[in-house]
Motif scaffolding. Sequence first.
Motif, PDB file in Angstrom:
ATOM      1  N   TYR A  28       0.846  -1.198   0.000  1.00 34.87           N
ATOM      2  CA  TYR A  28       0.000   0.000   0.000  1.00 34.87           C
ATOM      3  C   TYR A  28       0.867   1.227   0.000  1.00 34.87           C
ATOM      4  O   TYR A  28       1.467   1.521   1.022  1.00 34.87           O
ATOM      5  N   THR A  85       6.253  10.679   6.128  1.00 33.31           N
ATOM      6  CA  THR A  85       5.383  11.403   5.203  1.00 33.31           C
ATOM      7  C   THR A  85       3.964  11.370   5.750  1.00 33.31           C
ATOM      8  O   THR A  85       3.631  10.535   6.594  1.00 33.31           O
ATOM      9  N   ARG A  86       3.141  12.257   5.244  1.00 31.96           N
ATOM     10  CA  ARG A  86       1.739  12.297   5.662  1.00 31.96           C
ATOM     11  C   ARG A  86       1.058  10.956   5.370  1.00 31.96           C
ATOM     12  O   ARG A  86       0.342  10.414   6.201  1.00 31.96           O
ATOM     13  N   PHE A  87       1.296  10.425   4.173  1.00 29.55           N
ATOM     14  CA  PHE A  87       0.680   9.150   3.793  1.00 29.55           C
ATOM     15  C   PHE A  87       1.114   8.035   4.748  1.00 29.55           C
ATOM     16  O   PHE A  87       0.283   7.263   5.229  1.00 29.55           O
ATOM     17  N   ASN A  88       2.419   7.928   5.037  1.00 31.26           N
ATOM     18  CA  ASN A  88       2.909   6.885   5.931  1.00 31.26           C
ATOM     19  C   ASN A  88       2.381   7.067   7.354  1.00 31.26           C
ATOM     20  O   ASN A  88       2.122   6.097   8.059  1.00 31.26           O
ATOM     21  N   LEU A  91      -1.097   5.791   7.261  1.00 28.92           N
ATOM     22  CA  LEU A  91      -1.053   4.333   7.168  1.00 28.92           C
ATOM     23  C   LEU A  91      -0.696   3.721   8.520  1.00 28.92           C
ATOM     24  O   LEU A  91      -1.307   2.727   8.929  1.00 28.92           O
ATOM     25  N   PHE A  95      -5.490   5.092   8.910  1.00 32.68           N
ATOM     26  CA  PHE A  95      -6.435   6.050   8.341  1.00 32.68           C
ATOM     27  C   PHE A  95      -7.613   6.320   9.274  1.00 32.68           C
ATOM     28  O   PHE A  95      -8.767   6.371   8.842  1.00 32.68           O
ATOM     29  N   THR A 127      -2.433  11.059  13.736  1.00 35.51           N
ATOM     30  CA  THR A 127      -3.533  11.338  12.824  1.00 35.51           C
ATOM     31  C   THR A 127      -4.732  11.844  13.631  1.00 35.51           C
ATOM     32  O   THR A 127      -5.070  11.276  14.661  1.00 35.51           O
TER      33      THR A 127
END
Length: 188
Positions: A28, A85-88, A91, A95, A127
């Motif tokens: 992912y 990173t923001r995505f990591n 994850l 989320f 998050t």
Amino acid sequence: MYHPNVLSPPDACPALVLNADYTPLSYYPLSLWPWQTAIKAAFLERVDIIAEYDRVIRSPSFEMKIPSVIALRQYVRPATHPAFTRFNLFLRDRFACQYCGAPNDLTFDHVVPRAYGGRTTWENVTTACAPCNLKKGGRTPAEAHMALRQRPFQPATYQLQENGRAFPPHYLHDTWRDYLYWDTELLA
């Protein structure tokens, strides 16, 4: 809508990229290459073609099926710790807001606010949904009377890979299934 007699355009034929040990480079986002990159890598003998689409590409002197699964010939060792990173971050936290559990309108929050000397690190950023982030403001969770579901931590690459498996891609070609989720428990 899928129809077996209608061919998809070549751009809709990405190749699943496996490491030399036949595991995906990443889950992912799923490690996919455009068909052009897969064919170039095959010609340069950097990958082995494991499976193919029914689609054929042609030049005046050559024709070849588009690869659907390729494996690198040389093993690529995954990084021990992923990039911050923001995505990591999302994850790592699956989320979901780490205050209320909401999956929507996500942003990130400094547990110890920057105004208090908090830094932007794995161990201090979590998050949060926009409403919780706004409610917490520039305070600590204790000051805002908000409990964290999980303390922030620096994940290892394998932990992000495991979390990524919980979010299957929207599209899975039949030839990919043998290489994805192969270590999950089989149902009787």
